[in-house]
Design a protein around this motif. Sequence first.
Motif, PDB file in Angstrom:
ATOM      1  N   UNK A   1      16.501  16.481  30.335  1.00 20.21           N
ATOM      2  CA  UNK A   1      16.065  15.136  30.717  1.00 20.21           C
ATOM      3  C   UNK A   1      16.303  14.102  29.626  1.00 20.21           C
ATOM      4  N   UNK A   2      16.325  12.841  30.039  1.00 23.17           N
ATOM      5  CA  UNK A   2      16.502  11.735  29.099  1.00 23.17           C
ATOM      6  C   UNK A   2      15.197  11.314  28.434  1.00 23.17           C
ATOM      7  N   UNK A   3      14.066  11.613  29.063  1.00 25.22           N
ATOM      8  CA  UNK A   3      12.794  11.043  28.616  1.00 25.22           C
ATOM      9  C   UNK A   3      11.747  12.069  28.187  1.00 25.22           C
ATOM     10  N   UNK A   4      12.137  13.315  28.047  1.00 27.50           N
ATOM     11  CA  UNK A   4      11.235  14.366  27.583  1.00 27.50           C
ATOM     12  C   UNK A   4      12.101  15.523  27.086  1.00 27.50           C
ATOM     13  N   UNK A   5      11.559  16.718  27.041  1.00 28.77           N
ATOM     14  CA  UNK A   5      12.273  17.861  26.479  1.00 28.77           C
ATOM     15  C   UNK A   5      12.491  18.955  27.517  1.00 28.77           C
ATOM     16  N   UNK A   6      13.392  19.867  27.184  1.00 29.40           N
ATOM     17  CA  UNK A   6      13.633  21.068  27.975  1.00 29.40           C
ATOM     18  C   UNK A   6      13.226  22.254  27.110  1.00 29.40           C
TER      19      UNK A   6
ATOM     20  N   UNK B   1      19.507  12.714  22.324  1.00 28.20           N
ATOM     21  CA  UNK B   1      19.451  11.744  21.234  1.00 28.20           C
ATOM     22  C   UNK B   1      19.773  10.357  21.787  1.00 28.20           C
ATOM     23  N   UNK B   2      19.515   9.305  21.010  1.00 22.64           N
ATOM     24  CA  UNK B   2      19.812   7.949  21.494  1.00 22.64           C
ATOM     25  C   UNK B   2      21.279   7.759  21.907  1.00 22.64           C
ATOM     26  N   UNK B   3      22.190   8.515  21.292  1.00 20.76           N
ATOM     27  CA  UNK B   3      23.607   8.373  21.654  1.00 20.76           C
ATOM     28  C   UNK B   3      24.048   9.349  22.755  1.00 20.76           C
ATOM     29  N   UNK B   4      23.075  10.040  23.376  1.00 27.83           N
ATOM     30  CA  UNK B   4      23.374  10.901  24.516  1.00 27.83           C
ATOM     31  C   UNK B   4      23.714  12.335  24.179  1.00 27.83           C
ATOM     32  N   UNK B   5      23.740  12.684  22.906  1.00 27.20           N
ATOM     33  CA  UNK B   5      23.990  14.076  22.532  1.00 27.20           C
ATOM     34  C   UNK B   5      22.727  14.903  22.752  1.00 27.20           C
ATOM     35  N   UNK B   6      22.833  16.215  22.578  1.00 27.50           N
ATOM     36  CA  UNK B   6      21.691  17.107  22.743  1.00 27.50           C
ATOM     37  C   UNK B   6      21.443  17.820  21.416  1.00 27.50           C
ATOM     38  N   UNK B   7      20.182  17.858  21.003  1.00 27.85           N
ATOM     39  CA  UNK B   7      19.772  18.571  19.790  1.00 27.85           C
ATOM     40  C   UNK B   7      18.728  19.616  20.174  1.00 27.85           C
ATOM     41  N   UNK B   8      18.654  20.656  19.358  1.00 26.50           N
ATOM     42  CA  UNK B   8      17.649  21.701  19.545  1.00 26.50           C
ATOM     43  C   UNK B   8      16.716  21.769  18.350  1.00 26.50           C
ATOM     44  N   UNK B   9      15.424  21.904  18.633  1.00 19.01           N
ATOM     45  CA  UNK B   9      14.399  21.989  17.591  1.00 19.01           C
ATOM     46  C   UNK B   9      13.416  23.081  17.956  1.00 19.01           C
ATOM     47  N   UNK B  10      12.880  23.778  16.946  1.00 24.68           N
ATOM     48  CA  UNK B  10      11.770  24.676  17.235  1.00 24.68           C
ATOM     49  C   UNK B  10      10.618  23.820  17.738  1.00 24.68           C
ATOM     50  N   UNK B  11       9.842  24.368  18.635  1.00 29.25           N
ATOM     51  CA  UNK B  11       8.824  23.624  19.368  1.00 29.25           C
ATOM     52  C   UNK B  11       7.478  23.596  18.638  1.00 29.25           C
TER      53      UNK B  11
ATOM     54  N   UNK C   1       7.633  17.428  26.270  1.00 31.54           N
ATOM     55  CA  UNK C   1       6.958  16.731  25.176  1.00 31.54           C
ATOM     56  C   UNK C   1       6.971  15.233  25.431  1.00 31.54           C
ATOM     57  N   UNK C   2       5.899  14.545  25.045  1.00 28.22           N
ATOM     58  CA  UNK C   2       5.926  13.087  25.161  1.00 28.22           C
ATOM     59  C   UNK C   2       6.987  12.499  24.246  1.00 28.22           C
ATOM     60  N   UNK C   3       7.588  11.411  24.697  1.00 26.02           N
ATOM     61  CA  UNK C   3       8.562  10.697  23.873  1.00 26.02           C
ATOM     62  C   UNK C   3       8.268   9.219  23.920  1.00 26.02           C
ATOM     63  N   UNK C   4       8.592   8.553  22.826  1.00 28.85           N
ATOM     64  CA  UNK C   4       8.438   7.097  22.751  1.00 28.85           C
ATOM     65  C   UNK C   4       9.558   6.573  21.865  1.00 28.85           C
ATOM     66  N   UNK C   5      10.337   5.647  22.403  1.00 30.17           N
ATOM     67  CA  UNK C   5      11.411   5.006  21.643  1.00 30.17           C
ATOM     68  C   UNK C   5      12.315   6.024  20.942  1.00 30.17           C
ATOM     69  N   UNK C   6      12.810   6.995  21.698  1.00 33.42           N
ATOM     70  CA  UNK C   6      13.740   8.012  21.187  1.00 33.42           C
ATOM     71  C   UNK C   6      13.137   8.910  20.117  1.00 33.42           C
ATOM     72  N   UNK C   7      11.824   9.069  20.130  1.00 31.64           N
ATOM     73  CA  UNK C   7      11.164   9.983  19.205  1.00 31.64           C
ATOM     74  C   UNK C   7      10.251  10.925  19.978  1.00 31.64           C
TER      75      UNK C   7
ATOM     76  N   UNK D   1      12.131  11.792  14.978  1.00 27.45           N
ATOM     77  CA  UNK D   1      13.377  11.262  15.520  1.00 27.45           C
ATOM     78  C   UNK D   1      14.095  12.349  16.313  1.00 27.45           C
ATOM     79  N   UNK D   2      14.547  12.024  17.512  1.00 27.73           N
ATOM     80  CA  UNK D   2      15.212  12.998  18.375  1.00 27.73           C
ATOM     81  C   UNK D   2      16.496  13.527  17.757  1.00 27.73           C
ATOM     82  N   UNK D   3      17.226  12.677  17.035  1.00 26.94           N
ATOM     83  CA  UNK D   3      18.529  13.104  16.509  1.00 26.94           C
ATOM     84  C   UNK D   3      18.454  13.818  15.169  1.00 26.94           C
ATOM     85  N   UNK D   4      17.448  13.533  14.350  1.00 26.44           N
ATOM     86  CA  UNK D   4      17.377  14.150  13.020  1.00 26.44           C
ATOM     87  C   UNK D   4      16.173  15.066  12.836  1.00 26.44           C
ATOM     88  N   UNK D   5      15.163  14.964  13.707  1.00 27.19           N
ATOM     89  CA  UNK D   5      13.945  15.742  13.560  1.00 27.19           C
ATOM     90  C   UNK D   5      13.017  15.216  12.479  1.00 27.19           C
TER      91      UNK D   5
END
Length: 137
Positions: free
Chosen positions: A14-19, A38-48, A64-70, A81-85
């Motif tokens: 999804x664009x507005x939460x996590x998988x 991420x804000x540029x449309x890529x996908x990142x993976x993070x431990x939850x 997970x809740x998200x606000x302004x790409x975080x 941050x969605x892109x850098x963690x």
Amino acid sequence: MDPDRRITSLSAVPDDTTFLFTVRNADDERREAVLVRTPDGEVRGWLNYCRHLLDVRLDKGSGAPMRADELVCANHGAYFEADSGFCTFGPCEGATLESVDVAVDDGSVYLVDDDYTFVDTGSLDDGSPSASSTVEF
């Protein structure tokens, strides 16, 4: 790409939460991880797991809740941050989420992190697939 390492289709992230998905490390320990756009449309993976208290999950099973790409830790109010963690606000400010390397190929997202083996979609608790959520923060 190895079909055993396929996590999901790109369209399912999804664009507005996590998988949410589950991985296993070399010690056979299962851990939860999330995919996030991420804000540029890529996908990142993070431990939850929040970096403030490592037993607190960011995605509790419904995104997970998200606000302004975080990503937002609903327990502590930390923002990542969605892109850098990188944590930009909260009790763990300056910390970084632990990454799980993923790659997109031919419309699918694959686990490419040599430290983990893909187990299943969903949480450790029930193994059910993660659905897009309407969680708001």
